[in-house]
Scaffold this motif. Structure first.
Motif, PDB file in Angstrom:
ATOM      1  N   UNK A 422       0.834  -1.205   0.000  1.00 27.98           N
ATOM      2  CA  UNK A 422       0.000   0.000   0.000  1.00 27.98           C
ATOM      3  C   UNK A 422       0.868   1.254   0.000  1.00 27.98           C
ATOM      4  N   UNK A 423       1.878   1.282   0.857  1.00 25.50           N
ATOM      5  CA  UNK A 423       2.729   2.477   0.944  1.00 25.50           C
ATOM      6  C   UNK A 423       3.456   2.721  -0.373  1.00 25.50           C
ATOM      7  N   UNK A 424       3.784   1.675  -1.093  1.00 28.38           N
ATOM      8  CA  UNK A 424       4.480   1.830  -2.387  1.00 28.38           C
ATOM      9  C   UNK A 424       3.617   2.564  -3.406  1.00 28.38           C
ATOM     10  N   UNK A 425       2.313   2.561  -3.205  1.00 25.87           N
ATOM     11  CA  UNK A 425       1.419   3.188  -4.189  1.00 25.87           C
ATOM     12  C   UNK A 425       1.301   4.702  -4.029  1.00 25.87           C
ATOM     13  N   UNK A 426       1.796   5.237  -2.921  1.00 28.16           N
ATOM     14  CA  UNK A 426       1.580   6.666  -2.645  1.00 28.16           C
ATOM     15  C   UNK A 426       2.398   7.553  -3.574  1.00 28.16           C
ATOM     16  N   UNK A 427       1.816   8.679  -3.963  1.00 25.20           N
ATOM     17  CA  UNK A 427       2.583   9.679  -4.714  1.00 25.20           C
ATOM     18  C   UNK A 427       3.509  10.458  -3.788  1.00 25.20           C
ATOM     19  N   UNK A 428       3.109  10.586  -2.533  1.00 28.29           N
ATOM     20  CA  UNK A 428       3.945  11.327  -1.597  1.00 28.29           C
ATOM     21  C   UNK A 428       3.710  10.802  -0.185  1.00 28.29           C
ATOM     22  N   UNK A 429       4.782  10.392   0.469  1.00 32.85           N
ATOM     23  CA  UNK A 429       4.708   9.926   1.856  1.00 32.85           C
ATOM     24  C   UNK A 429       5.698  10.705   2.701  1.00 32.85           C
ATOM     25  N   UNK A 430       5.197  11.299   3.786  1.00 37.31           N
ATOM     26  CA  UNK A 430       6.052  11.978   4.755  1.00 37.31           C
ATOM     27  C   UNK A 430       6.084  11.133   6.023  1.00 37.31           C
ATOM     28  N   UNK A 431       7.262  10.849   6.515  1.00 36.96           N
ATOM     29  CA  UNK A 431       7.397  10.192   7.813  1.00 36.96           C
ATOM     30  C   UNK A 431       7.996  11.192   8.789  1.00 36.96           C
ATOM     31  N   UNK A 432       7.283  11.468   9.847  1.00 36.31           N
ATOM     32  CA  UNK A 432       7.768  12.359  10.912  1.00 36.31           C
ATOM     33  C   UNK A 432       7.986  11.505  12.146  1.00 36.31           C
ATOM     34  N   UNK A 433       9.216  11.362  12.559  1.00 36.13           N
ATOM     35  CA  UNK A 433       9.510  10.448  13.655  1.00 36.13           C
ATOM     36  C   UNK A 433      10.830  10.851  14.297  1.00 36.13           C
ATOM     37  N   UNK A 434      11.023  10.421  15.524  1.00 39.12           N
ATOM     38  CA  UNK A 434      12.301  10.694  16.186  1.00 39.12           C
ATOM     39  C   UNK A 434      13.403   9.783  15.665  1.00 39.12           C
ATOM     40  N   UNK A 435      13.000   8.683  15.041  1.00 43.56           N
ATOM     41  CA  UNK A 435      13.986   7.691  14.583  1.00 43.56           C
ATOM     42  C   UNK A 435      13.854   7.502  13.076  1.00 43.56           C
ATOM     43  N   UNK A 436      14.960   7.697  12.383  1.00 43.45           N
ATOM     44  CA  UNK A 436      14.928   7.629  10.913  1.00 43.45           C
ATOM     45  C   UNK A 436      14.833   6.187  10.436  1.00 43.45           C
ATOM     46  N   UNK A 437      15.196   5.241  11.297  1.00 45.46           N
ATOM     47  CA  UNK A 437      15.194   3.842  10.859  1.00 45.46           C
ATOM     48  C   UNK A 437      13.847   3.157  11.055  1.00 45.46           C
ATOM     49  N   UNK A 438      12.788   3.902  11.359  1.00 41.87           N
ATOM     50  CA  UNK A 438      11.450   3.314  11.439  1.00 41.87           C
ATOM     51  C   UNK A 438      11.102   2.780  10.036  1.00 41.87           C
ATOM     52  N   UNK A 439      10.476   1.602   9.978  1.00 38.97           N
ATOM     53  CA  UNK A 439      10.387   0.862   8.707  1.00 38.97           C
ATOM     54  C   UNK A 439       9.740   1.660   7.570  1.00 38.97           C
ATOM     55  N   UNK A 440       8.722   2.466   7.861  1.00 41.77           N
ATOM     56  CA  UNK A 440       8.013   3.167   6.790  1.00 41.77           C
ATOM     57  C   UNK A 440       8.894   4.162   6.046  1.00 41.77           C
ATOM     58  N   UNK A 441      10.005   4.574   6.653  1.00 40.87           N
ATOM     59  CA  UNK A 441      10.887   5.546   5.990  1.00 40.87           C
ATOM     60  C   UNK A 441      11.380   4.999   4.644  1.00 40.87           C
ATOM     61  N   UNK A 442      11.460   3.694   4.522  1.00 35.11           N
ATOM     62  CA  UNK A 442      11.892   3.100   3.234  1.00 35.11           C
ATOM     63  C   UNK A 442      10.988   3.526   2.082  1.00 35.11           C
TER      64      UNK A 442
END
Ligand code: SF4
Length: 704
Positions: A422-442
């Motif tokens: 599902x996330x691969x289908x997005x035109x734009x995804x922003x991840x706001x988190x304290x940790x850059x290695x959270x899985x969705x950042x990929x």
């Protein structure tokens, strides 16, 4: 050992909703090196669990996001960006997508982790500036059924009880709650109360949890049948004349229909469905009804179900018919999950508008529009998608951009294989988190590095409605920014924000919330969620204050509904007649085991933080699966073998721990680990709360 602490600074623990007051010790360089509990804090009186004790470790843990990142596609490498470019690009992408596909094509999924002032500001940005109706929080995965149930029974969200009820109750009934591991300091409060005065503890749980081992009575219920048990308890109480009929007559509606409904749930029938023998059902009902004061607590065993909201209403029914609401020791207390799940429920606008206002109410839209200087017509007239419906809407192409804030759906959502696609289908995804290695950042196009809890200023609200302070213990790491700063800075990229007020200081935001908390509620009395008597200094001085606290009052209110007046227009609560539907996935020939999941004491949620803390990992380094030795012997599986856990959604490899804690036809896996239990869990949703039935799936075990 001496860690060279030269100064202690105050915060509230940033993990669970117990709300322990904590002090972070700083060395001479200003580095956070340790923590301790705050001795004069009413919640924890100096105690902390392993997560709180090791919490200083998360401030400088590996994987912290230090700079904003941008890239034009997820195939490209990340490039470090300035905040100005990251925010400009994000605002431009959100505007482009909204212009092309409509306002609701941008979705926001937030959290129960950030500060209340930040939630309020995010709500203002989402509802008043960006203008999307597809805005929800990850609380849909944990507390949505409790919210829904409170609203349906009492007319409003808001847990009516408090921890002090342990000191007054004569009987405690716990549903699907493993208190010693999930909320260790609340468990300690319970033990303290028990040492002074004995009362029976009854734990309803299909697994022999640590709490069940501690209980006087354990009811090992068949998964998904709690509504049957609760209706049957009510059957016994009403038919044996044990109900508080005076309370029912004075403070509730719906007795007749409810009485008729529960006639179908006699203990003999209930025993066949729940697996609990009929005499035990009768005895528990009598014990509860005859107690001077009785209370029920629950967590995910009730909430994460296809009928989670009905389960909560059924607990409320039980307490209404026994007159156990709003009195010391008599209550329906949902034990919340995240540190600020309550703050988001109260002020984030996820489900509507701030301060328990709803989009469906014209007066509420007008009040907030006037206060924010936004045309009320800009607001939708009904709430949009829940978190669990946002991902299917991305899949179907209805949503094109997503902003994830301190949440990790690639580990926390059911059926995570589908979330990845599902996330691969997005035109734009922003991840706001304290940790850059959270899985969705990929799968993200922009990454906003957020400060962690004790780098910020503001408040959390805990399970018992206690608002407590977090103060900035250390400055934000590198170029990370407090979430409040990020929301304000992004808001300024829209022209309409010019006419609105976006205060920079958390204490000023709190003053706005206070102003919105006064007025009349739906029953014509003063609003229940009234915080007008609080301010940041008072909250700090009292180590947390329970709402409501009205202007002029010296302190807060431990209980709600003490006068028996509820939040419906006529002031009466509702006894709800709810039929149990056998609509779960159940074990069968192909998938013969129930799959159960839950927490371990060392980890919090998806291990974004505890996975980086030494002792938490040392004590709980890997996922495992509890399996009954008899079932294992039949399959030729031995202790510490690796097996494949297979469901209709996917599979996961996990190590076996043989134990009689689980019955013959059940396995249990902690939910914290990535690529593990939620690859196989079930996404069936509760119709009221849209919360997933994580705990009621069928699996088979294959040797690897
Ligand atoms: Fe933190 Fe919860 Fe542990 Fe208290 S019980 S220290 S709030 S994780």
């Amino acid at each position: 050992r001496d860690k060279g602490v030269v100064e202690w600074k105050y915060a509230t623990c940033g993990y669970c909703s117990t709300g322990c007051a904590i002090e972070v010790g700083l060395d001479a360089q200003g580095t956070a090196v340790t923590t301790r509990g705050v001795a004069d804090a009413p919640v924890n009186q100096g105690k902390l669990c392993i997560k709180g004790i090791t919490e200083a470790g998360i401030l400088n843990a590996e994987g912290r996001g230090t700079e904003p990142l941008l890239r034009s596609s997820i195939q490209q490498p990340w490039e470090t960006s300035s905040w100005g470019d990251a925010l400009d690009t994000t605002a431009a992408e959100f505007k482009r997508i909204q212009a092309k596909y409509g306002r609701d094509a941008v979705a926001i999924v937030s959290t129960g982790q950030i500060l209340t002032e930040e939630f309020y500001t995010l709500g203002k940005l989402a509802r008043g500036v960006i203008g999307t109706n597809n805005y929800d929080g990850n609380t849909t995965l944990c507390m949505a059924s409790a919210v829904s149930g409170y609203k349906r029974s009492f007319g409003s969200d808001g847990p009516p009880g408090c921890y002090d009820d342990f000191s007054h109750t004569d009987c405690l009934l716990a549903f699907g709650s493993n208190l010693p591991e999930q909320h260790p300091v609340i468990y300690w409060r319970l033990k303290e109360a028990l040492e002074k005065r004995k009362f029976p503890i009854i734990v309803v749980d299909p697994r022999v949890t640590m709490f069940a081992q501690f209980a006087d009575i354990h009811l090992p219920i068949t998964p998904g049948t709690d509504l049957v048990l609760l209706n049957s308890l009510a059957h016994v109480i009403l038919n044996e004349g044990l109900a508080d009929e005076d309370y029912i007559a004075a403070h509730t509606n719906g007795r007749e229909e409810f009485f008729e409904l529960v006639q179908r749930y006699d203990p003999t029938t209930a025993a066949r469905i729940t697996g609990i023998d009929e005499d035990t059902i009768r005895n528990v009902a009598r014990l509860y009804a005859k107690a001077g004061a009785a209370m029920s607590i629950w967590t995910m065993g009730i909430n994460q179900s296809t009928h989670g909201s009905d389960g909560v209403c059924a607990i409320n029914n039980l307490n209404l018919i026994t007159g156990n609401i709003g009195k010391p020791g008599g209550t329906s207390l949902s034990i919340t999950g995240q540190c600020n799940a309550m703050g988001t429920r109260e002020w984030s606008s996820c489900s509507g508008l701030p301060g328990y206002r709803v989009l469906e109410n014209e007066q509420h839209r007008d009040e907030i529009g006037k206060f924010w200087n936004v045309d009320p017509e800009f607001f939708p007239k009904q709430r949009g998608l829940f978190m669990t419906d946002i991902f299917p809407a991305i899949e179907s192409g209805q949503i094109k951009a997503l902003w994830l804030i301190a949440t990790n759906p690639m580990t926390s959502m059911p059926n995570t294989g589908r979330i990845r696609k599902t996330l691969e289908k997005l035109e734009y995804l922003v991840v706001q988190d304290s940790y850059v290695d959270v899985e969705a950042t990929q799968y993200a196009h922009a990454f906003f590095p957020a400060s962690v809890w004790a780098e910020k200023d503001g408040c959390f609200t805990n399970t018992e409605r206690r608002v407590n302070r977090v103060t900035p213990v250390t400055p934000p790491l590198a170029n990370s920014k407090p979430d409040l700063w990020i929301f304000n800075a992004l808001a300024k990229r829209w022209d309409q924000a010019d006419a609105m007020n976006f205060p920079d200081k958390a204490s000023d935001v709190f003053e706005e919330m206070k102003a919105l908390s006064v007025g009349k509620g739906p029953n014509g009395r003063e609003r229940m969620l009234d915080i007008s008597g609080m301010d940041h200094d008072k909250i700090l001085a009292q180590r947390g204050i329970q709402w409501p606290m009205r202007e002029g009052e010296e302190t807060g209110s431990p209980r709600l509904y003490t006068d028996g007046v509820f939040q419906f227009p006529d002031g009466k609560a509702k006894l709800l007649a709810m039929e149990w539907k056998d609509n779960n996935e159940k074990p069968d020939q192909d998938f013969p085991f129930w799959l159960n999941s839950g927490r371990v004491v060392e980890h919090f949620h998806t291990r974004t933080r505890t996975g980086k803390v030494g002792n938490c990992n040392k004590y709980s380094p890997t996922a495992y699966m509890e399996m009954n030795p008899d079932a294992a012997a039949e399959l030729g599986v031995e202790h510490m073998d690796y097996v494949r856990l297979v469901s209709r959604r996917g599979d996961a490899v996990v190590m076996v721990q043989l134990t009689q804690r689980v019955p013959y036809n059940m396995v249990f896996v902690p939910f914290h680990f990535h690529d593990c239990v939620n690859r196989v869990s079930l996404g069936l949703l509760d119709p009221h709360s849209r919360q997933p039935a994580f705990k009621q799936a069928a699996v088979r075990i294959e040797k690897v």
